[in-house]
Design an enzyme around this catalytic site. Structure first.
Site, PDB file in Angstrom:
ATOM      1  N   ASP A   1      -2.081  25.302  17.622  1.00 52.15           N
ATOM      2  CA  ASP A   1      -2.017  26.557  16.868  1.00 52.15           C
ATOM      3  C   ASP A   1      -0.939  26.533  15.794  1.00 52.15           C
ATOM      4  O   ASP A   1      -0.320  27.556  15.483  1.00 52.15           O
ATOM      5  CB  ASP A   1      -1.800  27.749  17.819  1.00 52.15           C
ATOM      6  CG  ASP A   1      -2.879  27.818  18.879  1.00 52.15           C
ATOM      7  OD1 ASP A   1      -4.044  27.533  18.529  1.00 52.15           O
ATOM      8  OD2 ASP A   1      -2.566  28.135  20.037  1.00 52.15           O
TER       9      ASP A   1
ATOM     10  N   LYS B   1      -3.431  24.140  11.719  1.00 46.54           N
ATOM     11  CA  LYS B   1      -4.181  22.959  11.268  1.00 46.54           C
ATOM     12  C   LYS B   1      -5.411  23.366  10.477  1.00 46.54           C
ATOM     13  O   LYS B   1      -5.750  22.745   9.472  1.00 46.54           O
ATOM     14  CB  LYS B   1      -4.630  22.118  12.483  1.00 46.54           C
ATOM     15  CG  LYS B   1      -3.480  21.562  13.290  1.00 46.54           C
ATOM     16  CD  LYS B   1      -3.971  20.848  14.539  1.00 46.54           C
ATOM     17  CE  LYS B   1      -4.610  21.751  15.551  1.00 46.54           C
ATOM     18  NZ  LYS B   1      -3.695  22.711  16.195  1.00 46.54           N
TER      19      LYS B   1
ATOM     20  N   GLY C   1      -9.205  26.595  18.378  1.00 47.64           N
ATOM     21  CA  GLY C   1      -9.480  27.816  17.621  1.00 47.64           C
ATOM     22  C   GLY C   1      -8.738  27.691  16.311  1.00 47.64           C
ATOM     23  O   GLY C   1      -7.515  27.717  16.291  1.00 47.64           O
TER      24      GLY C   1
HETATM   25  P1  GDP Z   1      -4.680  25.886  14.468  1.00 45.31           P
HETATM   26  O1  GDP Z   1      -5.267  25.937  15.844  1.00 45.31           O
HETATM   27  O2  GDP Z   1      -3.607  24.865  14.347  1.00 45.31           O
HETATM   28  O3  GDP Z   1      -5.710  25.766  13.380  1.00 45.31           O
HETATM   29  O4  GDP Z   1      -3.961  27.290  14.262  1.00 45.31           O
HETATM   30  P2  GDP Z   1      -4.599  28.734  14.605  1.00 45.31           P
HETATM   31  O5  GDP Z   1      -5.617  29.045  13.570  1.00 45.31           O
HETATM   32  O6  GDP Z   1      -4.977  28.829  16.040  1.00 45.31           O
HETATM   33  O7  GDP Z   1      -3.299  29.643  14.460  1.00 45.31           O
HETATM   34  C1  GDP Z   1      -2.598  29.718  13.270  1.00 45.31           C
HETATM   35  C2  GDP Z   1      -2.649  31.181  12.759  1.00 45.31           C
HETATM   36  O8  GDP Z   1      -1.656  31.343  11.787  1.00 45.31           O
HETATM   37  C3  GDP Z   1      -3.952  31.566  12.101  1.00 45.31           C
HETATM   38  O9  GDP Z   1      -4.218  32.909  12.391  1.00 45.31           O
HETATM   39  C4  GDP Z   1      -3.689  31.365  10.612  1.00 45.31           C
HETATM   40  O10 GDP Z   1      -4.446  32.236   9.797  1.00 45.31           O
HETATM   41  C5  GDP Z   1      -2.230  31.734  10.540  1.00 45.31           C
HETATM   42  N1  GDP Z   1      -1.427  31.012   9.530  1.00 45.31           N
HETATM   43  C6  GDP Z   1      -1.550  29.727   9.110  1.00 45.31           C
HETATM   44  N2  GDP Z   1      -0.565  29.411   8.250  1.00 45.31           N
HETATM   45  C7  GDP Z   1       0.217  30.518   8.128  1.00 45.31           C
HETATM   46  C8  GDP Z   1       1.404  30.810   7.403  1.00 45.31           C
HETATM   47  O11 GDP Z   1       1.969  29.981   6.692  1.00 45.31           O
HETATM   48  N3  GDP Z   1       1.932  32.087   7.549  1.00 45.31           N
HETATM   49  C9  GDP Z   1       1.339  33.021   8.347  1.00 45.31           C
HETATM   50  N4  GDP Z   1       1.913  34.223   8.447  1.00 45.31           N
HETATM   51  N5  GDP Z   1       0.213  32.767   9.044  1.00 45.31           N
HETATM   52  C10 GDP Z   1      -0.336  31.535   8.946  1.00 45.31           C
HETATM   53  P1  IMO Z   2      -5.955  24.304  18.687  1.00 47.33           P
HETATM   54  O1  IMO Z   2      -6.841  23.223  18.108  1.00 47.33           O
HETATM   55  C1  IMO Z   2      -3.323  25.577  21.911  1.00 47.33           C
HETATM   56  C2  IMO Z   2      -4.189  23.973  25.924  1.00 47.33           C
HETATM   57  C3  IMO Z   2      -4.627  24.952  26.989  1.00 47.33           C
HETATM   58  C4  IMO Z   2      -4.073  24.271  28.247  1.00 47.33           C
HETATM   59  C5  IMO Z   2      -4.282  22.791  27.930  1.00 47.33           C
HETATM   60  C6  IMO Z   2      -5.527  22.201  28.559  1.00 47.33           C
HETATM   61  O2  IMO Z   2      -6.413  25.674  18.356  1.00 47.33           O
HETATM   62  O3  IMO Z   2      -4.529  24.032  18.367  1.00 47.33           O
HETATM   63  P2  IMO Z   2      -8.120  22.401  27.974  1.00 47.33           P
HETATM   64  O4  IMO Z   2      -9.027  23.597  27.934  1.00 47.33           O
HETATM   65  O5  IMO Z   2      -8.028  21.661  26.683  1.00 47.33           O
HETATM   66  O6  IMO Z   2      -8.419  21.489  29.131  1.00 47.33           O
HETATM   67  O7  IMO Z   2      -6.647  23.025  28.272  1.00 47.33           O
HETATM   68  O8  IMO Z   2      -4.359  22.685  26.517  1.00 47.33           O
HETATM   69  N1  IMO Z   2      -4.993  23.986  24.682  1.00 47.33           N
HETATM   70  C7  IMO Z   2      -4.587  24.509  23.511  1.00 47.33           C
HETATM   71  N2  IMO Z   2      -3.455  25.193  23.209  1.00 47.33           N
HETATM   72  N3  IMO Z   2      -4.218  25.286  20.952  1.00 47.33           N
HETATM   73  C8  IMO Z   2      -5.345  24.588  21.239  1.00 47.33           C
HETATM   74  O9  IMO Z   2      -6.208  24.165  20.275  1.00 47.33           O
HETATM   75  C9  IMO Z   2      -5.585  24.199  22.578  1.00 47.33           C
HETATM   76  N4  IMO Z   2      -6.570  23.539  23.203  1.00 47.33           N
HETATM   77  C10 IMO Z   2      -6.196  23.404  24.482  1.00 47.33           C
HETATM   78  O10 IMO Z   2      -4.067  26.220  26.781  1.00 47.33           O
HETATM   79  O11 IMO Z   2      -2.683  24.478  28.309  1.00 47.33           O
HETATM   80 MG    MG Z   3      -5.678  27.328  17.384  1.00 47.93          MG
END
Ligand code: GDP
Ligand code: IMO
Ligand code: MG
Length: 426
Positions: free
Chosen positions: A13, A16, A40
């Protein structure tokens, strides 16, 4: 041309999806190489938000071919629902390609994931319950079912029956559940999923190499992150695949020499979902600030993410195992209101100082962070578009991170929007 990898440097999260979407503007192909719909990835374009789990984040550009590589585990129902969601919002998924060698997540994988977690009780990992671990386990046990099997009814039914022979014994005898009916599953997947997915199923390795040979730019989109890596993460509190940059080689069928750029995505603080060690975890109002201001709740499961300060020890390790060529720091804007910003520069455990990640995980569980405190800037950064507009304290903070990690910061996120980014690259 060569491939670029986008990889998470913390526990996921980091943003990416946003940076993949951003970099994809200059790419011709974006490939997911591991994980499944445990990911996600949220993209915000012109104020519209897209939450993607399986479809590569390049899909929003008509010129990009999105590819799901062999290293991904695919739940066909989730993939089709995501494609429908995109189509209904005017995003074409016609060019999406799905490796025939990717493995399927079937309903019993999901059931086993939940049962294993329940069985572990207070020792549970906190998985996303998407069936990721059991699907990769079947792959390793060589009873997995691949995407290409959907194209051959006889093979699909045979393989499913063989896989369920063992799985049904586990479900009924170990977990006291009802057995899964192979024909029922086969009827559904062959009847509804196979015909719709068939036009997208392809030789993904061939596609990637043809693209590289023709001089195209290929982006490998990592899901999860370095510290959730099955080999390099905080085992057993990890996912069941290899998110590290090397995973792009096995998960998409390229060699190490095909990669010339590895972008490590690091959030300006750290979050973690699920159980496991977290040396810089915060239980105070600063942690609440990160969670509330940045809405740190899982895109996927809605769980509150555990917050903590930025950890340079983790980033040094991520720099090593991924051979990072650059860092993208996300969410710098979330630090705007803080008077003091802390960065963990080392750990202490049993009277010893660790500048590098301790290999023994018991040490990591006991480690206390050594912090350096930096002054905050107290200015809203969300509208900043040029590096020259950054307050001096923010520049100093970024320079400090670069110096601590030994990797240049080339991009900085100041908001969720596609254009809320500062590019530093020469
Ligand atoms: P990922 O799993 O690594 O793709 O990250 P997620 O999408 O789960 O979580 C990142 C969240 O931060 C998302 O809701 C993005 O829209 C938001 N986001 C990404 N870059 C920035 C940033 O530079 N500033 C802020 N405030 N939000 C960001
Ligand atoms: P993105 O791509 C954050 C975590 C789960 C759990 C562990 C194992 O959005 O960064 P799993 O279901 O993969 O067997 O769970 O990994 N986990 C994540 N945490 N971001 C994710 O994906 C994750 N995908 C799995 O919470 O701790
Ligand atoms: Mg994510």
């Amino acid at each position: 041309m060569a491939a670029t990898v986008v990889v998470g440097t913390q526990w996921g999260d980091e943003g990416k999806g946003k940076f993949t979407d951003l970099v994809a503007g200059q790419m011709s192909m974006v490939v997911r190489y591991q994980g499944g719909h445990n990911a996600g990835h949220t993209l915000v374009v012109d104020g519209e938000s897209f939450a993607l789990q399986l479809v590569p984040s390049g899909v929003l550009y008509p010129h990009v071919t999105p590819v799901i590589g062999n290293g991904v585990v695919v739940d066909p129902r989730v993939l089709l629902a995501e494609m429908d969601m995109l189509e209904s919002r005017g995003v074409s998924t016609e060019k999406l390609r799905l490796s025939g060698n990717a493995h399927l997540i079937l309903p019993y994988h999901q059931e086993l994931d939940a049962l294993h977690e329940r069985h572990l009780g207070k020792n549970k990992l906190g998985t996303t319950k998407r069936g990721i671990g059991p699907a990769y386990a079947d792959r390793s046990m060589r009873v997995g079912i691949r995407v290409q099997d959907l194209l051959d009814e006889k093979i699909f039914r045979e393989k499913l029956r063989a896989a369920l022979e063992h799985t049904n014994r586990v479900l009924t005898r170990v977990f006291n559940r009802l057995p899964v009916d192979a024909d029922e599953v086969a009827d559904e997947y062959l009847g509804t999923c196979a015909p719709r997915l068939a036009p997208h199923i392809a030789d993904a390795v061939g596609l990637v190499h043809d693209e590289l040979d023709r001089g195209g730019d290929v982006l490998m989109e990592g899901a999860q992150a370095t510290f959730l890596d099955l080999d390099h993460g905080t085992y057993p509190f990890v996912t069941s695949s290899n998110p590290v940059a090397g995973g792009a080689c096995t998960g998409a069928g390229i060699g190490p020499r095909d990669i010339d750029r590895v972008i490590g995505i690091a959030k300006a603080y750290v979050t973690r979902v699920g159980a496991g060690p977290f040396p810089t975890e915060l239980f105070d109002e600063v942690g609440d600030h990160f969670v509330e201001v940045s809405h740190e709740y899982g895109t996927n499961t809605g769980r509150r993410r555990r917050p903590g300060w930025l950890d340079a020890v983790m980033l040094r390790y991520a720099a090593r195992v991924n051979s990072l060529s650059e860092l993208a720091i996300t969410k710098l804007d979330i630090l705007d209101q803080l008077e003091t910003i802390r960065v963990c520069v080392a750990y202490e455990a049993d009277g010893e100082r660790y500048d590098q990640l301790p290999y023994h995980q018991s040490v990591l569980h006991r480690a206390t962070p050594v912090y350096e405190d930096l002054p905050g800037w107290g200015v809203d950064l969300s509208d900043v578009t040029e590096r020259s507009q950054l307050p001096r304290e923010a520049e100093d903070y970024l320079a400090f991170v670069e110096q601590q990690v030994g990797v240049p910061v080339d991009m900085v996120g100041v908001g969720p929007g596609r254009h809320q980014v500062l590019r530093f690259a020469a």
